[in-house]
Enzyme design. Structure first.
Site, PDB file in Angstrom:
ATOM      1  CG  MET A 127      -2.158  -0.918   1.260  1.00 25.76           C
ATOM      2  SD  MET A 127      -3.243  -0.597  -0.198  1.00 25.76           S
ATOM      3  CE  MET A 127      -4.259  -1.912  -0.026  1.00 25.76           C
ATOM      4  CB  SER A 160      -5.592   3.079  17.315  1.00 27.23           C
ATOM      5  OG  SER A 160      -4.843   3.005  18.564  1.00 27.23           O
ATOM      6  CE1 TYR A 193      -1.079   2.161  14.244  1.00 23.41           C
ATOM      7  CE2 TYR A 193      -1.410   3.065  16.643  1.00 23.41           C
ATOM      8  CZ  TYR A 193      -1.872   2.380  15.278  1.00 23.41           C
ATOM      9  OH  TYR A 193      -2.916   1.379  15.553  1.00 23.41           O
ATOM     10  CB  SER A 194      -0.125   8.718  17.282  1.00 24.90           C
ATOM     11  OG  SER A 194      -1.200   9.162  18.041  1.00 24.90           O
ATOM     12  CE  LYS A 214      -4.201   2.948  12.693  1.00 22.58           C
ATOM     13  NZ  LYS A 214      -5.080   2.145  11.700  1.00 22.58           N
ATOM     14  CB  ILE A 259      -6.149  -6.185  19.453  1.00 26.21           C
ATOM     15  CG1 ILE A 259      -7.162  -4.969  19.700  1.00 26.21           C
ATOM     16  CG2 ILE A 259      -6.876  -7.409  19.246  1.00 26.21           C
ATOM     17  CD1 ILE A 259      -8.302  -5.009  20.409  1.00 26.21           C
ATOM     18  CB  THR A 294      -2.417  -8.828  16.367  1.00 24.25           C
ATOM     19  OG1 THR A 294      -1.784  -7.709  16.876  1.00 24.25           O
ATOM     20  CG2 THR A 294      -3.779  -8.488  16.298  1.00 24.25           C
TER      21      THR A 294
HETATM   22  N1  LIG Z   1      -3.282  -4.900  17.710  1.00 23.00           N
HETATM   23  C1  LIG Z   1      -3.541  -3.787  18.388  1.00 23.00           C
HETATM   24  O1  LIG Z   1      -3.258  -3.657  19.676  1.00 23.00           O
HETATM   25  C2  LIG Z   1      -4.236  -2.545  17.770  1.00 23.00           C
HETATM   26  C3  LIG Z   1      -4.480  -2.494  16.494  1.00 23.00           C
HETATM   27  N2  LIG Z   1      -5.150  -1.647  15.907  1.00 23.00           N
HETATM   28  C4  LIG Z   1      -5.258  -1.242  14.513  1.00 23.00           C
HETATM   29  O2  LIG Z   1      -5.989  -2.501  14.029  1.00 23.00           O
HETATM   30  C5  LIG Z   1      -5.497  -2.738  12.688  1.00 23.00           C
HETATM   31  C6  LIG Z   1      -4.969  -4.267  12.416  1.00 23.00           C
HETATM   32  O3  LIG Z   1      -3.802  -4.181  13.594  1.00 23.00           O
HETATM   33  P1  LIG Z   1      -2.951  -5.897  13.525  1.00 23.00           P
HETATM   34  O4  LIG Z   1      -3.800  -6.767  13.287  1.00 23.00           O
HETATM   35  O5  LIG Z   1      -2.711  -5.614  15.227  1.00 23.00           O
HETATM   36  O6  LIG Z   1      -1.763  -5.664  12.747  1.00 23.00           O
HETATM   37  P2  LIG Z   1      -0.827  -6.842  11.961  1.00 23.00           P
HETATM   38  O7  LIG Z   1       0.398  -6.319  12.214  1.00 23.00           O
HETATM   39  O8  LIG Z   1      -1.099  -8.143  12.702  1.00 23.00           O
HETATM   40  O9  LIG Z   1      -1.656  -6.648  10.627  1.00 23.00           O
HETATM   41  C7  LIG Z   1      -1.257  -5.836   9.520  1.00 23.00           C
HETATM   42  C8  LIG Z   1      -1.458  -6.192   8.168  1.00 23.00           C
HETATM   43  O10 LIG Z   1      -1.321  -5.283   7.391  1.00 23.00           O
HETATM   44  C9  LIG Z   1      -0.276  -5.890   6.434  1.00 23.00           C
HETATM   45  N3  LIG Z   1       0.677  -4.707   5.812  1.00 23.00           N
HETATM   46  C10 LIG Z   1       1.765  -4.534   6.786  1.00 23.00           C
HETATM   47  N4  LIG Z   1       2.698  -3.473   5.702  1.00 23.00           N
HETATM   48  C11 LIG Z   1       1.754  -3.456   4.536  1.00 23.00           C
HETATM   49  C12 LIG Z   1       2.052  -2.531   3.503  1.00 23.00           C
HETATM   50  N5  LIG Z   1       3.171  -1.847   3.272  1.00 23.00           N
HETATM   51  N6  LIG Z   1       1.050  -2.730   2.341  1.00 23.00           N
HETATM   52  C13 LIG Z   1      -0.010  -3.255   2.528  1.00 23.00           C
HETATM   53  N7  LIG Z   1      -0.308  -4.260   3.809  1.00 23.00           N
HETATM   54  C14 LIG Z   1       0.670  -4.288   4.823  1.00 23.00           C
HETATM   55  C15 LIG Z   1       0.292  -7.062   6.771  1.00 23.00           C
HETATM   56  O11 LIG Z   1       0.650  -7.937   6.031  1.00 23.00           O
HETATM   57  P3  LIG Z   1       2.135  -8.015   5.344  1.00 23.00           P
HETATM   58  O12 LIG Z   1       3.240  -7.833   6.231  1.00 23.00           O
HETATM   59  O13 LIG Z   1       1.789  -9.498   4.395  1.00 23.00           O
HETATM   60  O14 LIG Z   1       2.076  -7.152   4.244  1.00 23.00           O
HETATM   61  C16 LIG Z   1      -1.011  -7.503   7.683  1.00 23.00           C
HETATM   62  O15 LIG Z   1      -1.748  -8.221   6.956  1.00 23.00           O
HETATM   63  C17 LIG Z   1      -4.423  -1.687  12.128  1.00 23.00           C
HETATM   64  O16 LIG Z   1      -5.123  -0.673  11.669  1.00 23.00           O
HETATM   65  C18 LIG Z   1      -4.091  -1.183  13.577  1.00 23.00           C
HETATM   66  O17 LIG Z   1      -3.940   0.244  13.387  1.00 23.00           O
HETATM   67  C19 LIG Z   1      -5.736  -0.585  16.503  1.00 23.00           C
HETATM   68  C20 LIG Z   1      -5.616  -0.498  18.099  1.00 23.00           C
HETATM   69  C21 LIG Z   1      -4.618  -1.512  18.474  1.00 23.00           C
HETATM   70  C1  LIG Z   2      -6.607   2.946  27.896  1.00 27.30           C
HETATM   71  C2  LIG Z   2      -5.779   3.334  26.638  1.00 27.30           C
HETATM   72  C3  LIG Z   2      -5.953   4.778  26.348  1.00 27.30           C
HETATM   73  C4  LIG Z   2      -4.183   3.319  27.144  1.00 27.30           C
HETATM   74  C5  LIG Z   2      -3.172   3.219  26.240  1.00 27.30           C
HETATM   75  C6  LIG Z   2      -3.493   1.868  25.366  1.00 27.30           C
HETATM   76  C7  LIG Z   2      -2.141   1.796  24.571  1.00 27.30           C
HETATM   77  C8  LIG Z   2      -1.125   1.154  25.304  1.00 27.30           C
HETATM   78  C9  LIG Z   2      -2.395   1.010  23.200  1.00 27.30           C
HETATM   79  C10 LIG Z   2      -3.771   1.492  22.552  1.00 27.30           C
HETATM   80  C11 LIG Z   2      -3.342   1.341  20.981  1.00 27.30           C
HETATM   81  C12 LIG Z   2      -2.269   0.570  21.094  1.00 27.30           C
HETATM   82  C13 LIG Z   2      -1.343   0.612  19.743  1.00 27.30           C
HETATM   83  C14 LIG Z   2      -2.019   0.466  18.265  1.00 27.30           C
HETATM   84  O1  LIG Z   2      -3.022   1.104  18.192  1.00 27.30           O
HETATM   85  C15 LIG Z   2      -1.837  -0.431  17.300  1.00 27.30           C
HETATM   86  C16 LIG Z   2      -0.581  -1.085  17.466  1.00 27.30           C
HETATM   87  C17 LIG Z   2       0.141  -1.662  16.116  1.00 27.30           C
HETATM   88  C18 LIG Z   2       0.662  -2.866  16.454  1.00 27.30           C
HETATM   89  O2  LIG Z   2       0.900  -3.495  15.112  1.00 27.30           O
HETATM   90  C19 LIG Z   2       1.648  -2.972  17.266  1.00 27.30           C
HETATM   91  C20 LIG Z   2       1.067  -2.437  18.765  1.00 27.30           C
HETATM   92  C21 LIG Z   2       0.408  -1.028  18.515  1.00 27.30           C
HETATM   93  C22 LIG Z   2       1.342   0.226  18.245  1.00 27.30           C
HETATM   94  C23 LIG Z   2      -0.269  -0.810  19.859  1.00 27.30           C
HETATM   95  C24 LIG Z   2       0.496  -0.409  20.871  1.00 27.30           C
HETATM   96  C25 LIG Z   2      -0.421  -0.320  22.518  1.00 27.30           C
HETATM   97  C26 LIG Z   2      -1.340   0.982  21.966  1.00 27.30           C
HETATM   98  C27 LIG Z   2      -0.384   2.145  22.021  1.00 27.30           C
END
Ligand SMILES: NC(=O)C1=CN([C@@H]2O[C@H](COP(=O)(O)OP(=O)(O)OC[C@H]3O[C@@H](n4cnc5c(N)ncnc54)[C@H](OP(=O)(O)O)[C@@H]3O)[C@@H](O)[C@H]2O)C=CC1
Ligand SMILES: CC(C)CCC[C@@H](C)[C@H]1CC[C@H]2[C@@H]3C(=O)C=C4C[C@@H](O)CC[C@]4(C)[C@H]3CC[C@]12C
Length: 352
Positions: free
Chosen positions: A150, A227, A240-241, A244, A275, A277
């Protein structure tokens, strides 16, 4: 029933006298017969969807289908043993980005169980192939993938065109992918912020523009995975922030324009907390004190929110809504609470 969600006119009819349940309709629906307090001769029969609890009604005749879901097809049917509202998106054509792992992968599996046509995308072809095979096994109406990055906005458009060629239209666009960044203090690299904006924000806008003609035809849904870090400034996630927060500005403004222009395409911004993941656990475990919420449930809540045409989804509710309330009313208290959530002794600069 969430009566407050109804338009005022219908709410009055529903509230007085209290509605009487008459008959069970199809599974997942209940038929209510209502009489107006002002004009008792006005009888209204309405079918209420058990998922969203919003009714659609017409005076003196049964509603044709459930609430706003009429735009998306038939009302809900049976639930599977795992608790799936398995016809929620049956036959609907859906794109999920970032679906080779994490929340995106889980969304693909839920959609497969619901019987949707799915097009998934990410960079790693091997992982995508496995997810597609699993989707087919779980009951997807059809499952396809397209691999690419992307950071290439031409590729972002190609994904949408592939859906057009495969499905002849689109009902739901789920924007979920994120590019790699670091979890650490801002290193001053503005070029990285720009590159991340391209992947996490500009590709979302590009896909939205490309998909809009199809979504207008289907009265479809745009679902944007953001997020809590896209609503509240947090340490260690500056690039990242930034991306978003940009999503909030773009999609919240666009939503308002859609309302003014009577464009019947919903925009759902998902405010997600920590989450479980693999990538998130690898990145922040030990540093973040709060427990991570389950990705399977998170994925289902996102899909439901999109289907219900919600403005925003908060998952987990308490971990997102309470900080958001404090953000506006008691920012200093929030700041202290957030900082307590970080174990900086365990912190070391890690790649996300
Ligand atoms: N996990 C968390 O704690 C939180 C997650 N989120 C949001 O949830 C969503 C999913 O997060 P999560 O499941 O943890 O992420 P993952 O890292 O598990 O998944 C990310 C996905 O994006 C793909 N990706 C990475 N780089 C690229 C690129 N350059 N182009 C296209 N695709 C790409 C990856 O596949 P590949 O590497 O094969 O390209 C993978 O499928 C995100 O939008 C994240 O911001 C929000 C809050 C908290
Ligand atoms: C009650 C809340 C306000 C407290 C803060 C919560 C914090 C610690 C939470 C909320 C959103 C979270 C980040 C997020 O959105 C997405 C990703 C991408 C993932 O691939 C790796 C982890 C990362 C950076 C998360 C890290 C932890 C964060 C900062």
């Amino acid at each position: 029933l969430h009566l407050r969600r109804l338009p005022l006119q219908q709410r009055d009819l529903l509230l007085s006298p209290p509605p009487r349940q008459r008959a069970e309709g199809e599974e997942g629906e209940v038929t209510w017969v209502l009489r107006s307090s002002q004009d008792p001769s006005t009888v209204m029969q309405t079918r209420v969807c058990s998922l969203c609890c919003v009714s659609s009604a017409s005076s003196s005749q049964p509603a044709a289908s459930c609430c706003m879901h009429s735009a998306l097809g038939p009302p809900l049917a049976a639930q599977d043993p795992a608790g799936h509202q398995n016809s929620m998106l049956k036959g609907k054509r859906v794109i999920v980005t970032g679906a080779s792992s994490g929340i995106g992968e889980q969304m693909a599996y839920h959609l497969a169980k619901m019987g949707s046509h799915i097009l998934i995308t990410a960079r790693t072809e091997e992982k995508l192939k496995k997810v597609v095979a699993q989707c087919t096994h779980l009951g997807a109406a059809s499952a396809h993938y397209i691999a690419g990055s992307m950071d290439n906005l031409t590729f972002a458009k190609q994904v949408v065109h592939k859906a057009e060629n495969l499905f002849g239209g689109l009902d739901m666009l789920i924007l979920n992918h994120i590019g790699h960044t670091y979890f650490g203090y801002f290193d001053g690299n503005v070029d990285h912020v720009r590159d991340l904006l391209k992947i996490n924000f500009l590709s979302y806008a590009t896909m939205t523009v490309a998909a809009l003609p199809m979504l207008k035809i289907s009265n479809g849904n745009i679902v944007v995975v953001s997020s809590v870090a896209g609503k509240i400034g947090l340490p260690l996630t500056v690039p990242y922030s930034t991306t978003k927060f940009a999503l909030d500005g773009f999609f919240s403004s666009l939503r308002m324009e859609f309302i003014q222009q009577k464009t019947n395409v919903s925009i759902t911004l998902c405010i997600i907390s920590y989450i479980d993941t693999d990538s998130a656990l690898k990145t922040v475990s030990g540093v973040i004190q709060q427990p991570a919420a389950p990705k399977e449930e998170c994925a289902l809540e996102i899909i439901k929110g999109g289907f219900l045409r919600k403005r925003e989804v908060y998952y987990q509710y308490h971990a997102t809504k309470i900080p958001l309330l404090l953000r506006d009313w008691a920012p200093e208290i929030l700041q202290s609470l957030l900082l307590m959530n970080y174990n900086m002794d365990n912190f070391q600069r890690k790649e996300v």
